[in-house]
Design a protein around this motif. Structure first.
Motif, PDB file in Angstrom:
ATOM      1  N   GLY A 273       0.835  -1.194   0.000  1.00 38.32           N
ATOM      2  CA  GLY A 273       0.000   0.000   0.000  1.00 38.32           C
ATOM      3  C   GLY A 273       0.864   1.237   0.000  1.00 38.32           C
ATOM      4  N   VAL A 274       0.337   2.337   0.513  1.00 37.16           N
ATOM      5  CA  VAL A 274       1.095   3.588   0.606  1.00 37.16           C
ATOM      6  C   VAL A 274       1.840   3.606   1.936  1.00 37.16           C
ATOM      7  N   SER A 275       3.124   3.896   1.897  1.00 40.02           N
ATOM      8  CA  SER A 275       3.927   3.940   3.122  1.00 40.02           C
ATOM      9  C   SER A 275       4.280   5.386   3.443  1.00 40.02           C
ATOM     10  N   PHE A 276       4.370   5.682   4.736  1.00 39.48           N
ATOM     11  CA  PHE A 276       4.570   7.052   5.202  1.00 39.48           C
ATOM     12  C   PHE A 276       5.797   7.162   6.102  1.00 39.48           C
ATOM     13  N   ASP A 277       6.338   8.370   6.169  1.00 37.37           N
ATOM     14  CA  ASP A 277       7.416   8.683   7.106  1.00 37.37           C
ATOM     15  C   ASP A 277       6.789   9.402   8.296  1.00 37.37           C
ATOM     16  N   THR A 278       6.493   8.658   9.340  1.00 38.56           N
ATOM     17  CA  THR A 278       5.828   9.248  10.508  1.00 38.56           C
ATOM     18  C   THR A 278       6.812   9.744  11.562  1.00 38.56           C
ATOM     19  N   LYS A 279       8.111   9.480  11.354  1.00 40.26           N
ATOM     20  CA  LYS A 279       9.095   9.934  12.339  1.00 40.26           C
ATOM     21  C   LYS A 279       9.113  11.458  12.441  1.00 40.26           C
ATOM     22  N   SER A 280       8.936  12.123  11.310  1.00 40.25           N
ATOM     23  CA  SER A 280       8.969  13.590  11.307  1.00 40.25           C
ATOM     24  C   SER A 280       7.742  14.185  11.990  1.00 40.25           C
ATOM     25  N   LEU A 281       6.735  13.348  12.247  1.00 42.61           N
ATOM     26  CA  LEU A 281       5.514  13.843  12.874  1.00 42.61           C
ATOM     27  C   LEU A 281       5.514  13.648  14.384  1.00 42.61           C
ATOM     28  N   THR A 282       6.559  13.012  14.893  1.00 42.07           N
ATOM     29  CA  THR A 282       6.608  12.704  16.319  1.00 42.07           C
ATOM     30  C   THR A 282       6.698  13.976  17.148  1.00 42.07           C
ATOM     31  N   ALA A 283       5.803  14.087  18.113  1.00 42.98           N
ATOM     32  CA  ALA A 283       5.792  15.269  18.980  1.00 42.98           C
ATOM     33  C   ALA A 283       6.743  15.072  20.158  1.00 42.98           C
ATOM     34  N   LYS A 284       7.226  16.174  20.692  1.00 41.09           N
ATOM     35  CA  LYS A 284       8.063  16.110  21.874  1.00 41.09           C
ATOM     36  C   LYS A 284       7.188  15.824  23.092  1.00 41.09           C
ATOM     37  N   PRO A 285       7.796  15.333  24.171  1.00 47.23           N
ATOM     38  CA  PRO A 285       7.021  15.063  25.383  1.00 47.23           C
ATOM     39  C   PRO A 285       6.226  16.283  25.823  1.00 47.23           C
ATOM     40  N   PHE A 286       4.994  16.043  26.242  1.00 52.39           N
ATOM     41  CA  PHE A 286       4.085  17.056  26.777  1.00 52.39           C
ATOM     42  C   PHE A 286       3.493  17.975  25.700  1.00 52.39           C
ATOM     43  N   GLU A 287       3.776  17.716  24.417  1.00 55.70           N
ATOM     44  CA  GLU A 287       3.140  18.480  23.348  1.00 55.70           C
ATOM     45  C   GLU A 287       1.824  17.792  22.981  1.00 55.70           C
ATOM     46  N   PHE A 288       0.892  17.812  23.905  1.00 54.12           N
ATOM     47  CA  PHE A 288      -0.334  17.046  23.755  1.00 54.12           C
ATOM     48  C   PHE A 288      -1.178  17.533  22.579  1.00 54.12           C
ATOM     49  N   GLU A 289      -1.214  18.828  22.351  1.00 55.25           N
ATOM     50  CA  GLU A 289      -2.028  19.354  21.257  1.00 55.25           C
ATOM     51  C   GLU A 289      -1.480  18.896  19.912  1.00 55.25           C
ATOM     52  N   LYS A 290      -0.177  18.928  19.772  1.00 52.42           N
ATOM     53  CA  LYS A 290       0.424  18.467  18.522  1.00 52.42           C
ATOM     54  C   LYS A 290       0.179  16.975  18.329  1.00 52.42           C
ATOM     55  N   MET A 291       0.249  16.216  19.411  1.00 54.14           N
ATOM     56  CA  MET A 291      -0.012  14.784  19.331  1.00 54.14           C
ATOM     57  C   MET A 291      -1.454  14.520  18.894  1.00 54.14           C
ATOM     58  N   ARG A 292      -2.386  15.303  19.433  1.00 52.11           N
ATOM     59  CA  ARG A 292      -3.791  15.132  19.083  1.00 52.11           C
ATOM     60  C   ARG A 292      -4.023  15.444  17.612  1.00 52.11           C
ATOM     61  N   LEU A 293      -3.439  16.540  17.133  1.00 48.70           N
ATOM     62  CA  LEU A 293      -3.622  16.928  15.739  1.00 48.70           C
ATOM     63  C   LEU A 293      -2.989  15.911  14.795  1.00 48.70           C
ATOM     64  N   THR A 294      -1.823  15.414  15.168  1.00 48.31           N
ATOM     65  CA  THR A 294      -1.151  14.411  14.344  1.00 48.31           C
ATOM     66  C   THR A 294      -1.976  13.139  14.271  1.00 48.31           C
ATOM     67  N   LEU A 295      -2.523  12.717  15.390  1.00 50.42           N
ATOM     68  CA  LEU A 295      -3.350  11.516  15.411  1.00 50.42           C
ATOM     69  C   LEU A 295      -4.589  11.693  14.537  1.00 50.42           C
ATOM     70  N   GLU A 296      -5.197  12.850  14.576  1.00 48.97           N
ATOM     71  CA  GLU A 296      -6.383  13.088  13.757  1.00 48.97           C
ATOM     72  C   GLU A 296      -6.046  13.066  12.271  1.00 48.97           C
ATOM     73  N   ARG A 297      -4.902  13.615  11.922  1.00 54.17           N
ATOM     74  CA  ARG A 297      -4.479  13.583  10.519  1.00 54.17           C
ATOM     75  C   ARG A 297      -4.255  12.141  10.062  1.00 54.17           C
ATOM     76  N   LEU A 298      -3.578  11.343  10.904  1.00 55.00           N
ATOM     77  CA  LEU A 298      -3.314   9.954  10.546  1.00 55.00           C
ATOM     78  C   LEU A 298      -4.604   9.153  10.448  1.00 55.00           C
ATOM     79  N   CYS A 299      -5.533   9.382  11.366  1.00 54.04           N
ATOM     80  CA  CYS A 299      -6.815   8.681  11.317  1.00 54.04           C
ATOM     81  C   CYS A 299      -7.540   8.988  10.009  1.00 54.04           C
ATOM     82  N   THR A 300      -7.486  10.234   9.581  1.00 49.23           N
ATOM     83  CA  THR A 300      -8.127  10.626   8.328  1.00 49.23           C
ATOM     84  C   THR A 300      -7.485   9.921   7.142  1.00 49.23           C
TER      85      THR A 300
END
Length: 235
Positions: free
Chosen positions: A110-137
């Motif tokens: 299938g389609v493969s992605f580079d998700t390492k660049s999307l990794t949020a730093k510790p305690f960046e909860f908002e960025k983690m939430r937005l990244t998860l929503e993008r991936l879910c989509t």
């Protein structure tokens, strides 16, 4: 056991049934269909346990119809286009089990992605939430693409599993999985509907096995990049 292995088992049972029915006509001994079915089921089990079901996938590829192959391209193009607009880097794609094998990959491709660049730093909860929503989509975009084109989706079981695993790791209660899945599918549907011209052009490019960079260029040629890139800011 994987869906492809289950499909092969279903085929084996069908062949055994037909051979049993036609056996008296063609004078086929009863032991023949039983032996063939046992062999197929044994190979399916070994393939699932030791080769990640790639053997079954290769065999099923040989019998895939033109519509099934087109569905796969439609499905994967949905992932590709959605990932592009949501800013998730794409590293490659495969459309058949043979291509997966040639690239030395595991799984069904299938389609493969580079998700390492999307990794949020510790305690960046908002960025983690937005990244998860993008991936879910992106995960639900293949199903959304099939439903737009065919009215239903035959693929997507692995996509749903990825989404559920990610939500579980994020600590979302299981009762919210279905709601998040529907939300992500709706977001993907809206994006694909808005960019139908780019999507159709991408399908044609992927049919020709264009590179990721060439697919990017095709998308850019069929959209206003400056305005369309703003979609990512909604997540």
């Amino acid at each position: 056991m994987s869906q492809t292995a289950l499909n092969l088992i279903a085929i084996a049972i069908f062949l055994m049934t037909m051979t049993s029915l036609l056996g008296p006509i063609f004078h086929i001994p009863p032991v023949v269909p039983a032996a063939v079915t046992f062999g197929i089921l044994s190979l399916a089990t070994v393939d699932t346990l030791s080769w990640n079901s790639r053997g079954v996938s290769l065999l099923l590829d040989l019998f895939a119809s033109a519509e099934q192959r087109q569905r796969i391209i439609c499905h994967e193009a949905g992932h590709f286009l959605t990932a592009y607009f949501l800013g998730i880097p794409i590293t490659g794609y495969t459309l058949t089990a043979w291509e997966v094998l040639k690239q030395g990959q595991l799984g069904r491709g299938g389609v493969s992605f580079d998700t390492k660049s999307l990794t949020a730093k510790p305690f960046e909860f908002e960025k983690m939430r937005l990244t998860l929503e993008r991936l879910c989509t992106v995960w639900m975009a293949g199903i959304a693409a099939e439903k737009i084109a065919y009215g239903n989706a035959q693929g997507g079981a692995e996509d749903r599993q990825q989404l559920k695993q990610a939500l579980m790791m994020a600590g979302l209660p299981e009762v919210g999985y279905s709601q998040k899945e529907r939300w992500a599918q709706l977001q993907a549907t809206n994006l694909l509907t808005r960019h139908q011209e780019s999507y159709q052009a991408l399908i044609e490019a992927m049919e020709q096995r264009a590179s990721v960079e060439e697919c990017y260029a095709v998308i850019q040629q069929h959209c206003d990049a400056d305005s369309d890139k703003l979609i990512a800011n909604q997540f």
